[in-house]
Design an enzyme around this catalytic site. Structure first.
Site, PDB file in Angstrom:
ATOM      1  N   ASP A 190      41.436  33.035  44.632  1.00 40.05           N
ATOM      2  CA  ASP A 190      41.600  32.597  42.971  1.00 40.05           C
ATOM      3  C   ASP A 190      40.977  30.830  43.217  1.00 40.05           C
ATOM      4  O   ASP A 190      41.455  30.281  44.113  1.00 40.05           O
ATOM      5  CB  ASP A 190      42.965  32.745  42.776  1.00 40.05           C
ATOM      6  CG  ASP A 190      42.848  32.432  41.013  1.00 40.05           C
ATOM      7  OD1 ASP A 190      42.976  33.234  40.198  1.00 40.05           O
ATOM      8  OD2 ASP A 190      42.756  31.151  40.554  1.00 40.05           O
ATOM      9  N   ASN A 210      47.315  40.886  34.245  1.00 41.02           N
ATOM     10  CA  ASN A 210      47.390  40.307  32.757  1.00 41.02           C
ATOM     11  C   ASN A 210      46.468  41.367  32.104  1.00 41.02           C
ATOM     12  O   ASN A 210      45.434  41.422  32.214  1.00 41.02           O
ATOM     13  CB  ASN A 210      47.043  38.861  32.885  1.00 41.02           C
ATOM     14  CG  ASN A 210      47.947  37.938  33.773  1.00 41.02           C
ATOM     15  OD1 ASN A 210      49.153  38.355  33.800  1.00 41.02           O
ATOM     16  ND2 ASN A 210      47.498  37.032  34.334  1.00 41.02           N
ATOM     17  N   HIS A 231      41.134  42.416  36.873  1.00 48.09           N
ATOM     18  CA  HIS A 231      41.303  41.897  38.007  1.00 48.09           C
ATOM     19  C   HIS A 231      42.672  41.803  38.472  1.00 48.09           C
ATOM     20  O   HIS A 231      43.660  42.014  37.356  1.00 48.09           O
ATOM     21  CB  HIS A 231      40.906  40.362  38.099  1.00 48.09           C
ATOM     22  CG  HIS A 231      41.286  39.371  36.802  1.00 48.09           C
ATOM     23  ND1 HIS A 231      40.873  39.646  35.613  1.00 48.09           N
ATOM     24  CD2 HIS A 231      42.253  38.889  36.829  1.00 48.09           C
ATOM     25  CE1 HIS A 231      41.324  38.999  34.660  1.00 48.09           C
ATOM     26  NE2 HIS A 231      42.324  38.125  35.499  1.00 48.09           N
TER      27      HIS A 231
HETATM   28  P1  AMP Z   1      44.054  36.000  34.075  1.00 50.65           P
HETATM   29  O1  AMP Z   1      44.766  35.237  33.520  1.00 50.65           O
HETATM   30  O2  AMP Z   1      44.690  37.005  34.912  1.00 50.65           O
HETATM   31  O3  AMP Z   1      42.676  36.351  33.260  1.00 50.65           O
HETATM   32  O4  AMP Z   1      43.233  35.063  35.452  1.00 50.65           O
HETATM   33  C1  AMP Z   1      42.227  34.719  35.463  1.00 50.65           C
HETATM   34  C2  AMP Z   1      42.231  33.990  36.771  1.00 50.65           C
HETATM   35  O5  AMP Z   1      40.701  33.818  37.213  1.00 50.65           O
HETATM   36  C3  AMP Z   1      42.761  32.608  36.895  1.00 50.65           C
HETATM   37  O6  AMP Z   1      43.610  32.698  37.949  1.00 50.65           O
HETATM   38  C4  AMP Z   1      41.741  31.603  37.212  1.00 50.65           C
HETATM   39  O7  AMP Z   1      42.009  30.652  38.275  1.00 50.65           O
HETATM   40  C5  AMP Z   1      40.772  32.475  38.126  1.00 50.65           C
HETATM   41  N1  AMP Z   1      39.278  32.306  38.140  1.00 50.65           N
HETATM   42  C6  AMP Z   1      38.712  31.880  36.972  1.00 50.65           C
HETATM   43  N2  AMP Z   1      37.277  31.418  37.440  1.00 50.65           N
HETATM   44  C7  AMP Z   1      37.164  31.636  38.678  1.00 50.65           C
HETATM   45  C8  AMP Z   1      36.209  31.589  39.697  1.00 50.65           C
HETATM   46  N3  AMP Z   1      34.925  31.251  39.416  1.00 50.65           N
HETATM   47  N4  AMP Z   1      36.513  32.025  41.043  1.00 50.65           N
HETATM   48  C9  AMP Z   1      37.652  32.398  41.378  1.00 50.65           C
HETATM   49  N5  AMP Z   1      38.799  32.502  40.438  1.00 50.65           N
HETATM   50  C10 AMP Z   1      38.630  32.370  39.248  1.00 50.65           C
END
Ligand code: AMP
Length: 125
Positions: free
Chosen positions: A39, A97, A110
């Site tokens: 992440d 989520n 994810h």
């Molecule tokens: P959610 O709230 O479950 O949709 O989480 C989305 C997650 O994606 C968050 O923890 C972000 O930090 C992560 N995220 C967003 N963009 C990237 C990226 N380019 N590479 C890695 N993680 C990411």
């Protein structure tokens, strides 16, 4: 902003772009069904995301419509990653989520893997 899980799959979402190799990631594992990467804003010493290779908006979309082989392959990949990271003895947390109340921000399913420290209570009050 949380996503609207009722919208059709958005091929421009950040995880679709990572899957296509258009955006870099710190890859942990990849197979036919899944890609795992760190992440970008870790919330624990270990914070890895596992995403299915298929175009699934959310857990709801995936669990309702994905073929059995993709569900099995994705589930096994998550287990493989946790063992690769040697988390099975100390333990870890999986989190998905989903939609507005789940505060899902990226509209590609994810699974978060958290570990590397005592994670405490399940949900912050
Ligand atoms: P959610 O709230 O479950 O949709 O989480 C989305 C997650 O994606 C968050 O923890 C972000 O930090 C992560 N995220 C967003 N963009 C990237 C990226 N380019 N590479 C890695 N993680 C990411």
């Amino acid at each position: 902003m949380p996503i609207d899980p009722g919208l059709p799959y958005d091929r421009a979402n950040i995880f679709a772009r990572i899957l296509r190799g258009e955006v870099p990631c710190k890859r942990v594992y990849e197979d036919e069904y899944a890609l795992a990467f760190h992440d970008i804003a870790p919330q624990a010493p270990v914070h890895v995301l596992v995403i299915p290779k298929g175009a699934w908006v959310s857990w709801d979309d995936f669990s309702a419509r994905a073929p059995d082989a993709e569900i099995v392959g994705f589930t096994r990949a998550i287990g493989h990653v946790t063992r690769l990271l040697k988390l099975e003895a100390p333990g870890y947390r999986l989190m998905v989520n989903m939609g507005g109340h789940g505060h899902q921000e990226v509209p590609h399913l994810h699974v978060h893997i958290f570990g590397g420290r005592q994670l405490g209570a399940m949900i912050a009050s």
